[in-house]
Design a protein around this motif. Structure first.
Motif, PDB file in Angstrom:
ATOM      1  N   GLU A 186      64.546  87.207  18.410  1.00 25.49           N
ATOM      2  CA  GLU A 186      64.212  88.046  17.258  1.00 25.49           C
ATOM      3  C   GLU A 186      65.147  89.246  17.171  1.00 25.49           C
ATOM      4  O   GLU A 186      65.534  89.671  16.074  1.00 25.49           O
ATOM      5  CB  GLU A 186      62.757  88.507  17.353  1.00 25.49           C
ATOM      6  CG  GLU A 186      61.726  87.430  17.107  1.00 25.49           C
ATOM      7  CD  GLU A 186      61.742  86.917  15.673  1.00 25.49           C
ATOM      8  OE1 GLU A 186      62.089  87.699  14.765  1.00 25.49           O
ATOM      9  OE2 GLU A 186      61.421  85.736  15.465  1.00 25.49           O
ATOM     10  N   TYR A 208      51.659  81.823  25.682  1.00 25.04           N
ATOM     11  CA  TYR A 208      52.660  81.895  24.620  1.00 25.04           C
ATOM     12  C   TYR A 208      53.098  80.519  24.152  1.00 25.04           C
ATOM     13  O   TYR A 208      53.434  80.325  22.979  1.00 25.04           O
ATOM     14  CB  TYR A 208      53.871  82.709  25.087  1.00 25.04           C
ATOM     15  CG  TYR A 208      53.647  84.200  24.981  1.00 25.04           C
ATOM     16  CD1 TYR A 208      53.629  84.835  23.748  1.00 25.04           C
ATOM     17  CD2 TYR A 208      53.442  84.969  26.119  1.00 25.04           C
ATOM     18  CE1 TYR A 208      53.412  86.194  23.645  1.00 25.04           C
ATOM     19  CE2 TYR A 208      53.229  86.334  26.026  1.00 25.04           C
ATOM     20  CZ  TYR A 208      53.209  86.942  24.784  1.00 25.04           C
ATOM     21  OH  TYR A 208      52.978  88.287  24.685  1.00 25.04           O
ATOM     22  N   SER A 209      53.091  79.556  25.045  1.00 24.69           N
ATOM     23  CA  SER A 209      53.553  78.216  24.689  1.00 24.69           C
ATOM     24  C   SER A 209      52.564  77.471  23.800  1.00 24.69           C
ATOM     25  O   SER A 209      52.886  76.401  23.270  1.00 24.69           O
ATOM     26  CB  SER A 209      53.817  77.402  25.960  1.00 24.69           C
ATOM     27  OG  SER A 209      54.864  77.984  26.717  1.00 24.69           O
ATOM     28  N   GLN A 210      51.389  78.027  23.598  1.00 22.49           N
ATOM     29  CA  GLN A 210      50.390  77.367  22.762  1.00 22.49           C
ATOM     30  C   GLN A 210      50.731  77.427  21.278  1.00 22.49           C
ATOM     31  O   GLN A 210      50.162  76.686  20.469  1.00 22.49           O
ATOM     32  CB  GLN A 210      49.014  78.002  23.003  1.00 22.49           C
ATOM     33  CG  GLN A 210      48.448  77.716  24.375  1.00 22.49           C
ATOM     34  CD  GLN A 210      47.188  78.512  24.657  1.00 22.49           C
ATOM     35  OE1 GLN A 210      46.670  79.217  23.792  1.00 22.49           O
ATOM     36  NE2 GLN A 210      46.683  78.410  25.881  1.00 22.49           N
ATOM     37  N   ALA A 211      51.641  78.336  20.888  1.00 19.82           N
ATOM     38  CA  ALA A 211      52.002  78.475  19.479  1.00 19.82           C
ATOM     39  C   ALA A 211      53.416  79.018  19.374  1.00 19.82           C
ATOM     40  O   ALA A 211      53.944  79.602  20.325  1.00 19.82           O
ATOM     41  CB  ALA A 211      51.019  79.408  18.768  1.00 19.82           C
ATOM     42  N   ASP A 212      54.027  78.817  18.203  1.00 18.04           N
ATOM     43  CA  ASP A 212      55.381  79.329  17.997  1.00 18.04           C
ATOM     44  C   ASP A 212      55.401  80.853  17.999  1.00 18.04           C
ATOM     45  O   ASP A 212      56.416  81.461  18.353  1.00 18.04           O
ATOM     46  CB  ASP A 212      55.946  78.819  16.673  1.00 18.04           C
ATOM     47  CG  ASP A 212      56.210  77.320  16.698  1.00 18.04           C
ATOM     48  OD1 ASP A 212      56.385  76.775  17.798  1.00 18.04           O
ATOM     49  OD2 ASP A 212      56.233  76.709  15.617  1.00 18.04           O
ATOM     50  N   ARG A 213      54.323  81.465  17.572  1.00 16.51           N
ATOM     51  CA  ARG A 213      54.195  82.921  17.611  1.00 16.51           C
ATOM     52  C   ARG A 213      52.735  83.261  17.870  1.00 16.51           C
ATOM     53  O   ARG A 213      51.842  82.673  17.265  1.00 16.51           O
ATOM     54  CB  ARG A 213      54.657  83.560  16.293  1.00 16.51           C
ATOM     55  CG  ARG A 213      54.418  85.063  16.244  1.00 16.51           C
ATOM     56  CD  ARG A 213      54.931  85.685  14.960  1.00 16.51           C
ATOM     57  NE  ARG A 213      56.377  85.741  14.935  1.00 16.51           N
ATOM     58  CZ  ARG A 213      57.100  86.681  15.566  1.00 16.51           C
ATOM     59  NH1 ARG A 213      56.496  87.618  16.280  1.00 16.51           N
ATOM     60  NH2 ARG A 213      58.407  86.673  15.474  1.00 16.51           N
ATOM     61  N   VAL A 222      58.734  83.278  28.468  1.00 14.09           N
ATOM     62  CA  VAL A 222      58.627  82.713  27.124  1.00 14.09           C
ATOM     63  C   VAL A 222      58.620  83.832  26.087  1.00 14.09           C
ATOM     64  O   VAL A 222      59.332  83.791  25.083  1.00 14.09           O
ATOM     65  CB  VAL A 222      57.365  81.849  26.988  1.00 14.09           C
ATOM     66  CG1 VAL A 222      57.205  81.340  25.551  1.00 14.09           C
ATOM     67  CG2 VAL A 222      57.407  80.671  27.954  1.00 14.09           C
ATOM     68  N   ASP A 282      52.945  82.537  30.264  1.00 14.35           N
ATOM     69  CA  ASP A 282      53.870  81.532  29.740  1.00 14.35           C
ATOM     70  C   ASP A 282      53.089  80.423  29.040  1.00 14.35           C
ATOM     71  O   ASP A 282      53.475  79.960  27.952  1.00 14.35           O
ATOM     72  CB  ASP A 282      54.732  80.949  30.860  1.00 14.35           C
ATOM     73  CG  ASP A 282      55.886  81.849  31.258  1.00 14.35           C
ATOM     74  OD1 ASP A 282      56.201  82.794  30.492  1.00 14.35           O
ATOM     75  OD2 ASP A 282      56.477  81.609  32.326  1.00 14.35           O
ATOM     76  N   ASP A 308      62.115  85.497  25.885  1.00 20.32           N
ATOM     77  CA  ASP A 308      63.074  84.660  25.159  1.00 20.32           C
ATOM     78  C   ASP A 308      62.874  84.809  23.654  1.00 20.32           C
ATOM     79  O   ASP A 308      63.849  84.884  22.884  1.00 20.32           O
ATOM     80  CB  ASP A 308      62.922  83.191  25.561  1.00 20.32           C
ATOM     81  CG  ASP A 308      63.459  82.902  26.955  1.00 20.32           C
ATOM     82  OD1 ASP A 308      64.168  83.767  27.511  1.00 20.32           O
ATOM     83  OD2 ASP A 308      63.157  81.820  27.494  1.00 20.32           O
ATOM     84  N   ARG A 309      61.632  84.860  23.225  1.00 23.93           N
ATOM     85  CA  ARG A 309      61.359  85.050  21.799  1.00 23.93           C
ATOM     86  C   ARG A 309      61.808  86.432  21.345  1.00 23.93           C
ATOM     87  O   ARG A 309      62.362  86.585  20.250  1.00 23.93           O
ATOM     88  CB  ARG A 309      59.869  84.866  21.529  1.00 23.93           C
ATOM     89  CG  ARG A 309      59.410  83.440  21.706  1.00 23.93           C
ATOM     90  CD  ARG A 309      57.933  83.286  21.414  1.00 23.93           C
ATOM     91  NE  ARG A 309      57.499  81.924  21.685  1.00 23.93           N
ATOM     92  CZ  ARG A 309      56.249  81.496  21.598  1.00 23.93           C
ATOM     93  NH1 ARG A 309      55.288  82.350  21.234  1.00 23.93           N
ATOM     94  NH2 ARG A 309      55.942  80.239  21.864  1.00 23.93           N
ATOM     95  N   GLU A 339      56.345  89.575  22.357  1.00 30.99           N
ATOM     96  CA  GLU A 339      57.387  88.956  21.532  1.00 30.99           C
ATOM     97  C   GLU A 339      58.285  89.980  20.854  1.00 30.99           C
ATOM     98  O   GLU A 339      59.195  89.602  20.117  1.00 30.99           O
ATOM     99  CB  GLU A 339      56.736  88.047  20.494  1.00 30.99           C
ATOM    100  CG  GLU A 339      56.063  86.837  21.132  1.00 30.99           C
ATOM    101  CD  GLU A 339      55.056  86.161  20.223  1.00 30.99           C
ATOM    102  OE1 GLU A 339      55.015  84.913  20.215  1.00 30.99           O
ATOM    103  OE2 GLU A 339      54.299  86.872  19.527  1.00 30.99           O
TER     104      GLU A 339
END
Length: 218
Positions: free
Chosen positions: A90, A26-31, A82, A23, A85-86, A60
């Motif tokens: 998508e 993944y939270s370090q960047a939008d993708r 995280v 988590d 959810d992405r 993702e």
């Protein structure tokens, strides 16, 4: 568990919680990943009739969305909420959400129920402790009669990674197959070897090696 690990030079402590680790990652960047399907999976699935597929370490959703768009019913499993959810967002944008079920699950602590026409395990090398011998036999057990297990791993570090080419995480195809621990009479080996592809990272272009195991349950 998450599918793709690049750029980690030091492993975190052995007692690191996988869900929290991924988590945060993944939270370090939008993708984090490209959103494109993994090449070997695309090659293999192109020759198969769509059915049910278990996407282990779905991240993702690059693989899951590609498969769903081609008629597969996908169960996408990852330890990171995280990432899932992405993936769900998508899938909605791609118009395939109804064909994908997301499941937050740590497969080192158990395995989701069900039998599938295809079980896909892409790039399980991880900075966390992740023994193949614990994960791959249940993955094979989840394959329905006549179905397939596809395991793809990095066969060598990317040229730009700075990792040791002899790092034990880069198992041979034969070592990966041995970790699956199959009953030889019940399975047919359809592919066992290396695949090569060209990739670019931060302006550097080089050849990547993937080790591929594709087996079919009789």
């Amino acid at each position: 568990m998450t599918a793709h690990q690049h750029g980690h030079h030091e492993n975190p402590p052995a007692d690191t919680d996988p869900a929290r680790f991924w988590d945060e990652r993944y939270s370090q960047a939008d993708r984090i990943w490209s959103g494109r399907v993994n090449p070997v999976l695309a090659e293999v699935a192109a020759d198969l009739s769509p059915g049910t597929v278990l996407d282990l370490g779905s991240g993702e959703g690059g693989d899951a969305i590609w498969l769903a768009a081609r008629g597969w019913r996908v169960t996408a499993v990852d330890v990171s909420s995280v990432a899932l959810d992405r993936l769900a967002a998508e899938a909605e944008r791609a118009g395939v959400a109804e064909r994908i079920t997301t499941l937050r699950h740590d497969v080192t602590q158990g395995f989701p129920p069900g039998r599938f026409d295809l079980v896909s395990a892409q790039f399980f090398q991880s900075p966390l402790v992740l023994p193949r011998e614990k994960v791959l036999p249940p993955a094979a057990a989840a394959v329905a009669p006549g179905g397939r297990l596809l395991v793809v791993e990095h066969g060598a570090p990317p040229p730009w990674s700075g990792l040791d080419p002899d790092d034990p995480r880069f198992a041979t195809p034969e070592e990966i197959l041995a970790a699956v621990d199959l009953d030889a009479d019940g399975w047919e080996i359809e592919r066992l070897g290396a695949a090569h592809r060209t990739a670019t990272h931060d302006g550097h272009t080089g050849e990547l090696v993937d080790h591929v195991v594709l087996v079919r349950r009789r």
